[in-house]
Design a protein around this motif. Structure first.
Motif, PDB file in Angstrom:
ATOM      1  N   THR A 291     110.079 -37.838 -28.288  1.00 41.13           N
ATOM      2  CA  THR A 291     110.193 -36.382 -28.379  1.00 41.13           C
ATOM      3  C   THR A 291     110.452 -36.043 -29.832  1.00 41.13           C
ATOM      4  N   ASN A 292     109.621 -35.165 -30.430  1.00 42.41           N
ATOM      5  CA  ASN A 292     109.862 -34.848 -31.840  1.00 42.41           C
ATOM      6  C   ASN A 292     111.068 -33.929 -31.971  1.00 42.41           C
ATOM      7  N   ILE A 293     111.582 -33.825 -33.183  1.00 45.83           N
ATOM      8  CA  ILE A 293     112.857 -33.141 -33.391  1.00 45.83           C
ATOM      9  C   ILE A 293     112.746 -31.649 -33.123  1.00 45.83           C
ATOM     10  N   ALA A 294     111.619 -31.030 -33.446  1.00 48.55           N
ATOM     11  CA  ALA A 294     111.476 -29.590 -33.198  1.00 48.55           C
ATOM     12  C   ALA A 294     111.530 -29.277 -31.715  1.00 48.55           C
ATOM     13  N   ASP A 295     110.980 -30.150 -30.886  1.00 46.47           N
ATOM     14  CA  ASP A 295     110.917 -29.880 -29.442  1.00 46.47           C
ATOM     15  C   ASP A 295     112.252 -30.102 -28.727  1.00 46.47           C
ATOM     16  N   LEU A 296     113.276 -30.549 -29.454  1.00 46.27           N
ATOM     17  CA  LEU A 296     114.577 -30.758 -28.814  1.00 46.27           C
ATOM     18  C   LEU A 296     115.141 -29.462 -28.241  1.00 46.27           C
ATOM     19  N   GLN A 297     114.777 -28.315 -28.833  1.00 49.13           N
ATOM     20  CA  GLN A 297     115.319 -27.056 -28.332  1.00 49.13           C
ATOM     21  C   GLN A 297     114.780 -26.711 -26.954  1.00 49.13           C
ATOM     22  N   THR A 298     113.722 -27.381 -26.502  1.00 50.90           N
ATOM     23  CA  THR A 298     113.174 -27.141 -25.166  1.00 50.90           C
ATOM     24  C   THR A 298     113.666 -28.178 -24.159  1.00 50.90           C
ATOM     25  N   VAL A 299     114.461 -29.147 -24.612  1.00 45.41           N
ATOM     26  CA  VAL A 299     114.929 -30.222 -23.738  1.00 45.41           C
ATOM     27  C   VAL A 299     116.283 -29.843 -23.150  1.00 45.41           C
ATOM     28  N   GLU A 300     116.436 -30.029 -21.842  1.00 44.31           N
ATOM     29  CA  GLU A 300     117.692 -29.685 -21.176  1.00 44.31           C
ATOM     30  C   GLU A 300     118.846 -30.558 -21.671  1.00 44.31           C
ATOM     31  N   LYS A 301     120.025 -29.969 -21.697  1.00 50.41           N
ATOM     32  CA  LYS A 301     121.245 -30.690 -22.047  1.00 50.41           C
ATOM     33  C   LYS A 301     121.426 -31.888 -21.111  1.00 50.41           C
ATOM     34  N   ASP A 302     121.904 -33.007 -21.672  1.00 47.46           N
ATOM     35  CA  ASP A 302     122.197 -34.260 -20.965  1.00 47.46           C
ATOM     36  C   ASP A 302     120.944 -35.062 -20.589  1.00 47.46           C
ATOM     37  N   THR A 303     119.766 -34.605 -21.019  1.00 44.60           N
ATOM     38  CA  THR A 303     118.543 -35.388 -20.804  1.00 44.60           C
ATOM     39  C   THR A 303     118.550 -36.606 -21.726  1.00 44.60           C
ATOM     40  N   THR A 304     118.006 -37.718 -21.247  1.00 40.56           N
ATOM     41  CA  THR A 304     117.871 -38.927 -22.062  1.00 40.56           C
ATOM     42  C   THR A 304     116.441 -39.023 -22.580  1.00 40.56           C
ATOM     43  N   ILE A 305     116.289 -39.216 -23.880  1.00 41.50           N
ATOM     44  CA  ILE A 305     114.963 -39.232 -24.505  1.00 41.50           C
ATOM     45  C   ILE A 305     114.866 -40.376 -25.506  1.00 41.50           C
ATOM     46  N   ASP A 306     113.661 -40.565 -26.045  1.00 37.19           N
ATOM     47  CA  ASP A 306     113.418 -41.427 -27.203  1.00 37.19           C
ATOM     48  C   ASP A 306     113.002 -40.528 -28.363  1.00 37.19           C
ATOM     49  N   THR A 307     113.379 -40.888 -29.578  1.00 39.74           N
ATOM     50  CA  THR A 307     112.969 -40.103 -30.734  1.00 39.74           C
ATOM     51  C   THR A 307     112.802 -41.020 -31.931  1.00 39.74           C
ATOM     52  N   ILE A 308     112.081 -40.525 -32.932  1.00 42.09           N
ATOM     53  CA  ILE A 308     111.835 -41.298 -34.154  1.00 42.09           C
ATOM     54  C   ILE A 308     111.903 -40.343 -35.339  1.00 42.09           C
TER      55      ILE A 308
END
Length: 609
Positions: A291-308
């Motif tokens: 998940t790119n950093i800009a799209d974090l604002q669309t991700v629900e709180k407490d979700t587990t993701i991968d990022t680079i």
């Protein structure tokens, strides 16, 4: 059509798949079959949706089950009774005397259409001698576990330290594991090994550690307790490939303790066999879903993701004390940036924090980080997560090339202002339409209601759009002009030569369901107007016609712009009358990429695509 389709079916392929006397040249690697039945399996709470499918090769038919990763062909309406398919990846085995196929990947041959069942196929029954011996399996794909299909044999995988992979022909895919599978071996790479942790409860105490295991079909967590910790901890090494053979308990996964996309997890038992594979190829490395950093604002709180991202800053190690256990924990804060123009703070913990030695401007890939709404959006590396420095993957090479070419000179926006008012809301506030806000009577109760809405500004009230505020840092209280050039602040007990005007705007916003009046303060006002309140007030108070026209143009330019508003609704009393007051606590311009993703998901939920 039926005659043409029948010529494409690989007759006899089902028998060949299960016939252990056939060699690799006889078995059809990607058989074309007809689907004669599709039914959902009876669901249980906590168990993923599964589908039972019956396939026919005209001579025989066999019961099959879709792996969850292949469910999409049913959801998309492609896999239907009478259609034709090509099995690209599958697992053939025998359970309680019945032959079944677990389908990992298939293509529906839509060009062949659909028709009634061709021929009179009969059930593919097991031979009497097979009922007494465990049926071995094969992956009939283009090298699912290497370049050649695994050879079949009628004996259980060896539980000794045999180094030959031929002793492990009964290979299951991780996706195929379930509490109903008993005799199996998986070949998987250890992508993460935790530290040994201790536990204490009313029943006693003990220790445990866990590993994440990966093969072509998926990932699964496996945990060792007490005695198995002493036996297996030194056996597992991150990055190595292992054969793991039952008995090994398969349980429903405890989602609060894992970041893997699997509904099951393993528990090692006393007789579980773990053997390092001599052949380390044929099994993938760590699999990411970034998940790119800009799209974090669309991700629900407490979700587990991968990022680079690019490691922009590395903080010093600090220590905090847990409120629940009173134990101290080491932590270190990192700042990541990427080519979306955003930055984010990521916290690492414990030994990972104290031993962190990556240099700034390195590319770091994180697997298993938890999204928090603290500071808009921030990340925390879970104990089951992992990180890779300058990994040899396309995403890392692209990021490094971008950063070296231009990124090191760019400025980055944080989620402290934008992310906290994204589409999901900083605290996980529900997204509402204006009609829903009114029909659900938000703000009518004693408690304050919070919500997020996407709306377009249609009018900005110009009367009393700003107030004169105190110049003292952090005050912002209204000041009163006691004499020309003397503005008095009662709170600070100071007089200033001039005030700083701050927005306190009333705007009318609209969406497809209605209109709503909301009030905004200085930060949001600056975003809407594109100017400070001081600048607009100076223009509006000027005697010059062109200045007044410029002020009017500024208000007009604010109209017809769409924002995502983070709001609160609360009952207020004005002139002895109660009314609901809607206040905007934050706003962000529309993120078209995020909005498109959200609308696409809504369409899918309505089964319109």
């Amino acid at each position: 059509m039926a005659t043409s389709a029948a010529s494409r079916i690989d007759q006899g392929s089902l028998a060949a798949i299960f016939n252990s006397t056939n060699d690799a040249n006889t078995t059809v690697s990607q058989p074309v079959l007809q689907c004669v039945q599709v039914k959902p399996l009876a669901g249980q709470q906590g168990v993923p949706e599964r589908f039972r499918v019956v396939f026919s090769d005209i001579n025989n038919f066999v019961q099959s089950m879709l792996a969850t990763q292949a469910n999409r062909v049913v959801h998309e309406g492609k896999l239907r009774k009478g259609c034709f398919v090509r099995l690209k990846s599958y697992q053939a085995n025998q359970v309680k005397g019945k032959r079944i196929i677990i389908v990992l990947e298939l293509d529906v041959l839509e060009e062949l259409g659909e028709c009634d069942k061709i021929g009179n196929p009969i059930a593919l029954e097991s031979k009497p001698e097979e009922d007494e011996k465990p049926q071995s399996t094969t992956i009939a794909t283009n090298g699912f576990y290497g370049d050649k299909p695994a050879q079949q044999q009628h004996s259980l995988p060896s539980r000794t330290n045999a180094s030959s992979s031929a002793a492990h022909a009964n290979i299951y895919p991780i996706e195929g594991l379930s509490p109903y599978a008993h005799k199996w071996t998986i070949k998987a790479r250890c992508t993460h090994k935790s530290e040994i942790r201790t536990w204490h409860n009313k029943n006693g105490e003990g220790k445990l550690f866990s590993v994440n295991l990966l093969d072509e079909s998926g990932e699964i967590k496996a945990t060792a307790f007490t005695d198995q910790v002493d036996t297996l901890y030194d056996v597992f090494q991150e990055g190595a490939v292992y054969y793991i053979t039952s008995p090994c308990r398969v349980n429903l996964a405890k989602k609060q303790f894992t970041n893997l996309n699997n509904d099951y997890e393993l528990t090692f038992e006393r007789d579980t066999s773990v053997e390092r594979a001599e052949e380390q190829n044929g099994v993938p490395q760590v699999r990411f879903n970034f998940t790119n950093i800009a799209d974090l604002q669309t991700v629900e709180k407490d979700t587990t993701i991968d990022t680079i991202g690019i490691l922009k800053e590395v903080g010093e190690t600090s220590q905090i004390t847990s409120k629940t256990t009173s134990k101290p924990y080491d932590k270190r804060e990192l700042t990541l940036v990427d080519n979306t123009g955003y930055s984010v703070r990521l916290t690492i913990w414990g030994n990972t924090a104290t031993t962190f030695d990556a240099m700034p401007e390195s590319v770091v890939a994180f697997k298993g980080v938890k999204v928090s709404d603290f500071g808009g959006r921030s990340l925390s590396l879970l104990s089951s997560g992992s990180m890779s420095f300058d990994p040899d993957i396309d995403e890392a090479h692209k990021l490094k090339g971008w950063y070296d070419a231009q990124g090191k000179n760019d400025t980055f926006q944080s989620h402290a202002q934008m992310g906290s008012v994204g589409m999901a809301g900083g605290r996980g506030d529900p997204t509402k339409t204006i009609m829903q806000v009114k029909e659900e009577n938000l703000g009518m109760s004693e408690d304050t209601d919070y919500f997020t809405m996407k709306a377009t500004i249609i009018f900005v009230r110009q009367e009393n759009f700003a107030y004169p505020a105190c110049l003292s840092e952090g005050c912002n209280k209204k000041v009163v002009e006691v004499d020309p050039g003397q503005w008095r602040c009662e709170k600070c007990d100071k007089t200033h030569p001039k005030p700083e005007y701050r927005y306190i705007m009333s705007i009318n916003v609209s969406d497809h369901t209605g209109q709503l009046w909301v009030s905004c303060f200085d930060d949001v006002g600056r975003m809407i107007m594109g100017k400070s309140a001081d600048q607009v007030m100076e223009l509006s108070q000027s005697d010059a016609k062109e200045d007044k026209a410029a002020a009017d143009n500024a208000f007009q330019a604010a109209n017809c712009n769409t924002f995502v508003f983070k709001c609160r609704a609360k009952m207020d009393t004005f002139q002895d009358q109660q009314r609901v007051r809607y206040q905007v606590s934050g706003a962000s311009p529309l993120n078209y990429s995020a909005e498109c993703s959200k609308l696409t998901q809504l369409i899918k939920e309505y089964s319109m695509i």
